[in-house]
Design an enzyme around this catalytic site. Structure first.
Site, PDB file in Angstrom:
ATOM      1  N   LYS A  82       0.878  -1.182   0.000  1.00  0.00           N
ATOM      2  CA  LYS A  82       0.000   0.000   0.000  1.00  0.00           C
ATOM      3  C   LYS A  82       0.911   1.225   0.000  1.00  0.00           C
ATOM      4  CE  LYS A  82      -1.861   3.089   1.930  1.00  0.00           C
ATOM      5  NZ  LYS A  82      -1.676   4.507   1.510  1.00  0.00           N
TER       6      LYS A  82
ATOM      7  N   GLU B  69      10.099  16.185  15.389  1.00  0.00           N
ATOM      8  CA  GLU B  69      10.479  15.927  13.998  1.00  0.00           C
ATOM      9  C   GLU B  69       9.754  16.933  13.114  1.00  0.00           C
ATOM     10  OE1 GLU B  69       8.980  12.406  11.991  1.00  0.00           O
ATOM     11  OE2 GLU B  69      10.988  12.025  11.214  1.00  0.00           O
TER      12      GLU B  69
ATOM     13  N   GLU C 245       9.001   1.303  11.318  1.00  0.00           N
ATOM     14  CA  GLU C 245      10.115   2.199  10.953  1.00  0.00           C
ATOM     15  C   GLU C 245       9.555   3.609  11.006  1.00  0.00           C
ATOM     16  OE1 GLU C 245      13.208   1.395  10.254  1.00  0.00           O
ATOM     17  OE2 GLU C 245      13.211  -0.715   9.645  1.00  0.00           O
TER      18      GLU C 245
ATOM     19  N   CYS D 106      13.671  10.296   7.281  1.00  0.00           N
ATOM     20  CA  CYS D 106      13.501   9.865   8.677  1.00  0.00           C
ATOM     21  C   CYS D 106      14.795  10.022   9.455  1.00  0.00           C
ATOM     22  CB  CYS D 106      13.025   8.423   8.727  1.00  0.00           C
ATOM     23  SG  CYS D 106      14.064   7.321   7.784  1.00  0.00           S
TER      24      CYS D 106
HETATM   25  P1  NAD Z   1       2.182   8.666   7.541  1.00  0.00           P
HETATM   26  O1  NAD Z   1       2.304   7.870   8.774  1.00  0.00           O
HETATM   27  O2  NAD Z   1       1.186   9.749   7.490  1.00  0.00           O
HETATM   28  O3  NAD Z   1       1.884   7.738   6.265  1.00  0.00           O
HETATM   29  C1  NAD Z   1       2.654   6.609   5.964  1.00  0.00           C
HETATM   30  C2  NAD Z   1       1.793   5.571   5.287  1.00  0.00           C
HETATM   31  O4  NAD Z   1       0.767   5.162   6.189  1.00  0.00           O
HETATM   32  C3  NAD Z   1       1.066   6.079   4.031  1.00  0.00           C
HETATM   33  O5  NAD Z   1       1.041   5.040   3.065  1.00  0.00           O
HETATM   34  C4  NAD Z   1      -0.338   6.352   4.536  1.00  0.00           C
HETATM   35  O6  NAD Z   1      -1.323   6.243   3.536  1.00  0.00           O
HETATM   36  C5  NAD Z   1      -0.494   5.226   5.552  1.00  0.00           C
HETATM   37  N1  NAD Z   1      -1.526   5.480   6.566  1.00  0.00           N
HETATM   38  C6  NAD Z   1      -2.038   6.665   6.990  1.00  0.00           C
HETATM   39  N2  NAD Z   1      -3.014   6.458   7.905  1.00  0.00           N
HETATM   40  C7  NAD Z   1      -3.118   5.122   8.082  1.00  0.00           C
HETATM   41  C8  NAD Z   1      -3.910   4.294   8.919  1.00  0.00           C
HETATM   42  N3  NAD Z   1      -4.823   4.792   9.743  1.00  0.00           N
HETATM   43  N4  NAD Z   1      -3.718   2.946   8.856  1.00  0.00           N
HETATM   44  C9  NAD Z   1      -2.783   2.409   8.038  1.00  0.00           C
HETATM   45  N5  NAD Z   1      -2.017   3.139   7.214  1.00  0.00           N
HETATM   46  C10 NAD Z   1      -2.172   4.489   7.234  1.00  0.00           C
HETATM   47  O7  NAD Z   1       3.650   9.214   7.305  1.00  0.00           O
HETATM   48  P2  NAD Z   1       4.143  10.219   6.217  1.00  0.00           P
HETATM   49  O8  NAD Z   1       3.792  11.603   6.629  1.00  0.00           O
HETATM   50  O9  NAD Z   1       3.717   9.752   4.878  1.00  0.00           O
HETATM   51  O10 NAD Z   1       5.732   9.986   6.312  1.00  0.00           O
HETATM   52  C11 NAD Z   1       6.497  10.721   7.178  1.00  0.00           C
HETATM   53  C12 NAD Z   1       6.891   9.926   8.400  1.00  0.00           C
HETATM   54  O11 NAD Z   1       7.498   8.691   8.030  1.00  0.00           O
HETATM   55  C13 NAD Z   1       7.934  10.641   9.205  1.00  0.00           C
HETATM   56  O12 NAD Z   1       7.638  10.538  10.584  1.00  0.00           O
HETATM   57  C14 NAD Z   1       9.209   9.895   8.883  1.00  0.00           C
HETATM   58  O13 NAD Z   1      10.215  10.010   9.828  1.00  0.00           O
HETATM   59  C15 NAD Z   1       8.716   8.503   8.731  1.00  0.00           C
HETATM   60  N6  NAD Z   1       9.660   7.681   7.949  1.00  0.00           N
HETATM   61  C16 NAD Z   1      10.387   6.732   8.593  1.00  0.00           C
HETATM   62  C17 NAD Z   1      11.334   5.978   7.910  1.00  0.00           C
HETATM   63  C18 NAD Z   1      12.147   4.917   8.605  1.00  0.00           C
HETATM   64  O14 NAD Z   1      12.704   4.081   7.917  1.00  0.00           O
HETATM   65  N7  NAD Z   1      12.260   4.908   9.917  1.00  0.00           N
HETATM   66  C19 NAD Z   1      11.520   6.193   6.556  1.00  0.00           C
HETATM   67  C20 NAD Z   1      10.764   7.175   5.924  1.00  0.00           C
HETATM   68  C21 NAD Z   1       9.822   7.911   6.639  1.00  0.00           C
END
Ligand code: NAD
Length: 483
Positions: A177, A385, A252, A286
């Site tokens: 997804k 963050e 992650e 991240c």
């Molecule tokens: P997000 O959590 O808003 O979204 C991530 C994914 O989760 C998307 O595909 C989104 O559609 C999905 N999602 C949203 N609501 C959901 C729900 N209720 N149930 C299941 N899935 C759902 O994050 P973002 O804003 O897209 O990304 C930024 C964040 O990701 C930052 O905090 C960043 O640090 C983190 N990140 C971490 C890593 C790592 O490897 N540790 C890598 C990249 C990004």
């Protein structure tokens, strides 16, 4: 070849189809604010189809393949990715807004993940265990079954490569997804899989909103393992949803990673990393080094070196390949602007900013990279963050002070330490709360081979490297009593 997949479709059981609702989501080009494409608005019914297709794949051709055969198909996927890396890079640059040269790095990294995990398929072994007389005991490593992969928009190619790549290597069947803000390269993976001859159902791709498709995937009882990369609030929801059917979850999440510079550091080596690791991908990384901790004796020198670097940082459209592109969306810009306004209100010391390229489109989500000095370690900008190109510099006295400040956030993803003192290098590496510590470098160039993940609110479980293969498989112990 040029990719010909239908961007408005979902990829289920080896073929493309319209999603259940028939509805579409607008994908916006963050460099211009214009419509880039329309993608399917997948929902629970589509996720259900995807999980069923994946289960059938495990019971069919995919489940029958030997480890070496899986590896050969994955190697073909890697070759196709490499061959079309320029096309994929352009797709990702337009979708995410990242400068083209950074998108090229990501395309190569995705190829490298498939290559690495292709080679690893037949290299994970069980063990034999000395036990009581009359018994022979050994273990098998087995796939979990159907794995769910929820990924964010910031590095789609890299993150799906490390997550789906490792899961396929261990023989799982996958449901991906991608994020609703950027998902074209994730869809392209479907066509790559078709071309490489990946058996149908081993990879299924359902774009859609997180609250619909994402929530349905994490709550689906047919999912045996969930790999989530994204924010802490959503990661918490995914873990709760997984817990309802006792599915293991890898999280992650975010970070507030420090780079710590001691007064004996080689500053010529360190300085380019200090700023770049904070502003790469417009700070939407991240592991962004968003806090710079500097020992007091060299504070002025480091600040002026970083300021010089910042003054040269140019922000422009992805296609113009400047140092930074736009943020992913105007919504993300609003969040980052909120932090910049707070800094202004609280009188934080503005050290330096980058500059905009000429003729930026009005609708782009642009923010200048911004460096603040003499920030108190407990200020919001030093604790939360931001996910934008904003770095804070914090002064420290000595080793103990550096460790205290570095560890004093809720996160623990990555840390960098710059010092020539060998004893201090090891003491710092052991005492820092982080999943990865880099000494006299930051990030080791991406390091597909290096286990990655966090502690505390940065998550749990490890992806990348060989270690991910243990996370994407389970141990079965077999004890034979033969007398
Ligand atoms: P997000 O959590 O808003 O979204 C991530 C994914 O989760 C998307 O595909 C989104 O559609 C999905 N999602 C949203 N609501 C959901 C729900 N209720 N149930 C299941 N899935 C759902 O994050 P973002 O804003 O897209 O990304 C930024 C964040 O990701 C930052 O905090 C960043 O640090 C983190 N990140 C971490 C890593 C790592 O490897 N540790 C890598 C990249 C990004």
């Amino acid at each position: 070849m040029t990719f010909t997949f239908n961007q408005e479709h979902i990829f289920i059981d080896g073929s493309w189809q319209m999603c259940n609702s028939g509805e579409l989501i607008d994908l916006i080009n963050p460099s211009t604010g214009n419509l880039l494409a329309k993608i399917a608005k997948g929902d629970a019914a589509d996720i259900d189809l995807a999980v069923t297709a994946a289960r059938n794949a495990l019971n069919g051709e995919w489940g029958e393949l030997s480890a070496v055969e899986r590896g050969r198909i994955m190697m073909k996927m890697s070759e196709i990715i490499l061959k079309h890396s320029e096309e994929l890079a352009i797709m990702e640059a337009n979708d995410v807004g990242k400068p083209l040269s950074q998108a090229r790095v990501d395309a190569n990294a995705m190829a490298r993940y498939f290559e690495f995990y292709a080679g690893a398929c037949d290299k994970i072994h069980g063990t034999s265990i000395p036990f009581q007389n009359g018994f022979t005991v050994f273990t098998l490593r087995e796939p979990h079954g159907v794995t769910g992969h929820i990924i964010p928009w910031n590095y789609p190619m890299q993150i799906l490569g490390r997550s789906v790549g490792a899961a396929l290597a261990m023989g799982n069947a996958t449901v991906l997804k991608p994020a609703e803000e950027a998902c074209l390269t994730a869809l392209a993976l479907g066509e790559i899989a078709q071309k490489a001859g990946l058996p149908k159902g081993a990879l299924n791709i359902v774009p859609g909103y997180g609250s619909e498709a994402g929530a349905a995937l994490s709550a689906h009882k047919g999912i045996n393992h969930i790999s989530f990369t994204g924010s802490k609030p959503v990661g918490t929801l995914v873990q709760q949803a997984g817990a309802t059917h006792v599915a293991p979850v890898t999280l992650e999440l975010g970070g507030k990673s420090p780079q710590i510079i001691f007064d004996d550091a080689n500053l010529n080596e360190a300085l380019p990393f200090l700023a770049n690791a904070g502003v790469q991908n417009a700070g939407q990384t991240c592991s962004a080094a968003s806090r710079i901790l500097v020992q007091k004796g060299i504070y002025d020198q480091v600040v002026s070196g970083m300021a010089e670097h910042y003054n040269k940082l140019k922000v422009g459209q992805a296609k113009d390949d400047c140092n930074l592109g736009p943020l992913i969306s105007l919504r993300q810009k609003e969040i980052v602007d909120g932090y910049l306004n707070l800094a202004n209100q609280d009188g934080l010391e503005l050290v330096a900013q980058g500059f905009y390229n000429d003729d930026l489109p009005q609708g782009g989500a642009y923010v200048l990279p911004t460096l603040f000095g003499n920030v108190s370690p407990d200020h919001k900008l030093a604790q939360e963050e931001i996910f934008g190109p904003v770095q804070v510099i914090i002064a420290f006295e000595d080793e103990a002070d550096a460790i205290k400040i570095a560890n004093d956030t809720e996160f623990g993803l990555v840390a960098g330490v710059w010092t020539e003192n060998g004893g201090r290098q090891l003491r710092m590496a052991k005492k820092l709360h982080a999943g990865q510590v880099f000494i006299n470098n930051y990030g080791a160039g991406g390091g597909v081979e290096l286990p990655f993940g966090g502690v505390k609110s940065s998550g749990h479980g490890r992806e990348k490297g060989f270690e991910a293969l243990y996370g994407f498989s389970t141990t079965k112990t077999i004890a034979i009593k033969h007398g």
